[in-house]
Design a protein around this motif. Sequence first.
Motif, short mmCIF file in Angstrom:
data_model
loop_
_atom_site.label_atom_id
_atom_site.label_comp_id
_atom_site.label_asym_id
_atom_site.label_seq_id
_atom_site.Cartn_x
_atom_site.Cartn_y
_atom_site.Cartn_z
N TYR A 458 -64.72 26.13 -39.63
CA TYR A 458 -64.61 24.79 -39.04
C TYR A 458 -63.76 23.84 -39.90
CZ TYR A 458 -67.59 26.38 -35.33
OH TYR A 458 -68.07 27.08 -34.26
N SER A 459 -63.66 24.12 -41.19
CA SER A 459 -62.72 23.35 -42.03
C SER A 459 -61.29 23.63 -41.56
CB SER A 459 -62.85 23.76 -43.50
OG SER A 459 -64.11 23.43 -43.98
N PHE A 460 -61.03 24.91 -41.28
CA PHE A 460 -59.70 25.30 -40.78
C PHE A 460 -59.44 24.66 -39.42
CE2 PHE A 460 -57.45 28.34 -37.98
CZ PHE A 460 -56.19 28.25 -38.55
N ALA A 461 -60.47 24.67 -38.56
CA ALA A 461 -60.33 24.09 -37.22
C ALA A 461 -59.99 22.60 -37.32
CB ALA A 461 -61.63 24.29 -36.42
N ALA A 462 -60.67 21.88 -38.23
CA ALA A 462 -60.42 20.44 -38.41
C ALA A 462 -58.96 20.19 -38.82
CB ALA A 462 -61.38 19.88 -39.45
N LYS A 463 -58.43 21.04 -39.68
CA LYS A 463 -57.02 20.90 -40.11
C LYS A 463 -56.07 21.06 -38.92
CE LYS A 463 -57.80 22.43 -44.85
NZ LYS A 463 -57.76 23.58 -45.77
N GLU A 464 -56.38 22.01 -38.04
CA GLU A 464 -55.54 22.22 -36.85
C GLU A 464 -55.60 21.00 -35.92
OE1 GLU A 464 -53.48 24.98 -35.47
OE2 GLU A 464 -53.36 25.08 -37.64
N ILE A 465 -56.81 20.41 -35.77
CA ILE A 465 -56.94 19.22 -34.92
C ILE A 465 -56.13 18.07 -35.53
CG2 ILE A 465 -58.54 17.53 -33.92
CD1 ILE A 465 -60.72 19.75 -34.10
N ASP A 466 -56.18 17.96 -36.87
CA ASP A 466 -55.41 16.90 -37.55
C ASP A 466 -53.91 17.06 -37.34
OD1 ASP A 466 -57.75 15.78 -38.42
OD2 ASP A 466 -57.71 16.75 -40.39
N LYS A 467 -53.47 18.29 -37.05
CA LYS A 467 -52.04 18.52 -36.76
C LYS A 467 -51.71 18.17 -35.29
CE LYS A 467 -51.52 22.64 -39.69
NZ LYS A 467 -51.30 24.09 -39.58
N GLY A 468 -52.76 17.81 -34.52
CA GLY A 468 -52.54 17.47 -33.12
C GLY A 468 -52.94 18.57 -32.15
N ARG A 469 -53.47 19.67 -32.68
CA ARG A 469 -53.86 20.78 -31.81
C ARG A 469 -55.28 20.59 -31.27
NH1 ARG A 469 -49.55 21.14 -33.64
NH2 ARG A 469 -49.38 19.80 -31.82
N GLN A 470 -55.67 21.49 -30.34
CA GLN A 470 -57.02 21.48 -29.77
C GLN A 470 -57.69 22.84 -29.97
OE1 GLN A 470 -54.97 19.82 -26.24
NE2 GLN A 470 -56.98 18.99 -25.72
N ILE A 471 -59.03 22.82 -29.85
CA ILE A 471 -59.84 23.99 -30.23
C ILE A 471 -60.80 24.38 -29.11
CG2 ILE A 471 -61.47 24.87 -31.98
CD1 ILE A 471 -58.84 23.92 -33.21
N TYR A 472 -60.93 25.68 -28.89
CA TYR A 472 -62.01 26.20 -28.05
C TYR A 472 -63.09 26.76 -28.98
CZ TYR A 472 -58.80 26.67 -23.98
OH TYR A 472 -57.93 26.47 -22.95
#
Length: 685
Positions: A458-472
């Motif tokens: 989830y730390s990795f997921a948060a970094k992706e969201i901060d780049k503007g991406r979305q998560i399933y």
Amino acid sequence: MDIKLDSYIDVIPGIGERKKLIYNRLNIFTIRDILNHYPLRYEDRRMFKRLSEIRQEEMVSIKGIIQSFEIKKPKQGMTLIKVTIRDGYDIGELTFFNNKYISNKLITGRTIKAYGKAKREFGKVRMTSPDFEFDSSRLKTGCIYPVYPLTRGLSNDEILKVLKLIINEINMESLEYLDGELREKLKLCGLGDAIKNIHFPKDPILIKIAKYRLVFDEFFILHLGLKVVKGITEIEKGISFKNQSKLLDFIKNLPFKLTDAQEKVVKEILSDMKRPVPMQRLVQGDVGSGKTIVAFISLYNSYLNGYQGAMMAPTEILAKQHYESAKEIFCELGLTIHLLTGSTTKKQKELIYKSIRDGECDILIGTHALIEDKVDFKNLGIVITDEQHRFGVRQRGKLLGKSDFTPDMIVMTATPIPRTLALIVHGDLDISIIDQMPSGRKPIKTYAVEKKKRNDVYSFAAKEIDKGRQIYVVCPLIEENEKMDLKSAQDLYESLKSNYLKDYEIGLLHGKMKAKEKQEIMDSFLEGSIDVLVSTTVIEVGINVPNASVMIIEDSQRFGLSQLHQLRGRVGRGEYQSYCVLVYVGKNEVTKERIKTMVSTNDGFEISQKDLILRGQGELFGTRQHGIPEFKLADISKHQSVLKLAQQIGDEIIENDPKLERKENSTMKTELKLRMTQINGIIIN
């Protein structure tokens, strides 16, 4: 006694109304059904051991002379029977509880035979509640003993007695439908012998010989039947779609270039559509391989020739997505396209029904709502069903029946099926495979992470969201229990909101939501106002959000390989590098093998082949939904050589006699009629 194969099971003495219903629970209704109720396993009880040779805790057959017996009632409701037997100089003891039958049969000096777990105590061999019989009987001892699938109220011994009676009464040679020459060529035993030896084998080799014949039969009859059905369809009058000139301009003006694989499949479809016989084609392609545009080209071809087209999807989300895509693709071409689903208002439905009846609607896209009685096409030319494995044969047939002539048909699936399996599941269809991904797609990187390290995930997921991406985030599957799946999704949603991803917008999607709610959540996710979508497997099919770059699957060990692959296919649809993270617990061999396969390949066909080996054909996708029978003995992952032989022989027979009208094939046709009526209403005339 007059026993025929199609006689109901209660023709057997002793089977009354109550017992008949118990047999029915095992899908045993007729004499044929019980003959085809095969053993789960066998126990080798042939050798009788002397009492002096028996090892501790050994499963064994013994026999001896009854020396004495005593019947006690240590407490109310319990009867204890102890039987002392002698085998030469050695003494044994058999103990039975509450067994009225044996108490009436015990006679000093009589031979008793028993099979069970032997214990040696105080120099004496003891058995508790063994299987037993007297004198020369060999139904439970001195034989290879078959063990059957049972249900409450039915014992193994009852099934054995009924089978023995039937096999003695029926002329087993009359079961045969293959001529002797063909059997000899294929090295197959007679069908009657196979049935006898599967139930009452005298030798383990006879079981193997019997199984080979019966496995061949299961493959052969189905393949032959589907070939006959296909042949009947091919002589029906269809539509010849000859006007294809404008189609080439349409393909040329698409905003992207078709892959070589798509071009090949389009060519196969257009060639079929030109012929004046109904097309029946399966388009099989991996997640994201571009099946939808192939479907739209086929629908446009139908429109150019003056016919209507219908496209049916299993969910409203997927139907709406196809509708939006179709409007975009056909926006400048003047087609009238309607969407019909369960949530379409009554007023809208009436307008759509009229448009379809009058021939104003060119393409109708929807869910099961398309097969409702009120849907009446003026001139339906082509029917396309997406995610074919979710529709039964009858549903597909109902849509095809909405025309005065037989329309062309395409069935599509994003669940790649090994070709050998596809030929069984879709033996009545021609198969096209899109085995190439559109250029520019970046392969999804897949990682496996043990649950104890999910903080890192989830730390990795948060970094992706901060780049503007979305998560399933997909919650664990709990034994296909919808209530428990919902709780699991809600718990995960609350946990992420209050912990790992509390700084982000999180949405929840599950199967219990109304269609409107689901659509609102999906629209919000597509628009980017939701960063994280927590979902049950409702997202497995047909959701396309190019900005979503990470798929996290919690408790991934609970999912089959093909389902994991479908879920992974929800990301990797845009320009960004995408990731799939499998969070798992447990280290059993199947889990290890699944994880290893998912991490090492993105090839859906390779994955489905592995899934077939790990889980078997029945679990790969519900066979009942496909309308194929559940094989009793045949297993595609284990018996591929027998399958290929059955298909080869079936093809040779149909090539020489498409409707099985020749005299030498008459018994084969009769057998086919008897067996194929069990397969979702397929009938051979």
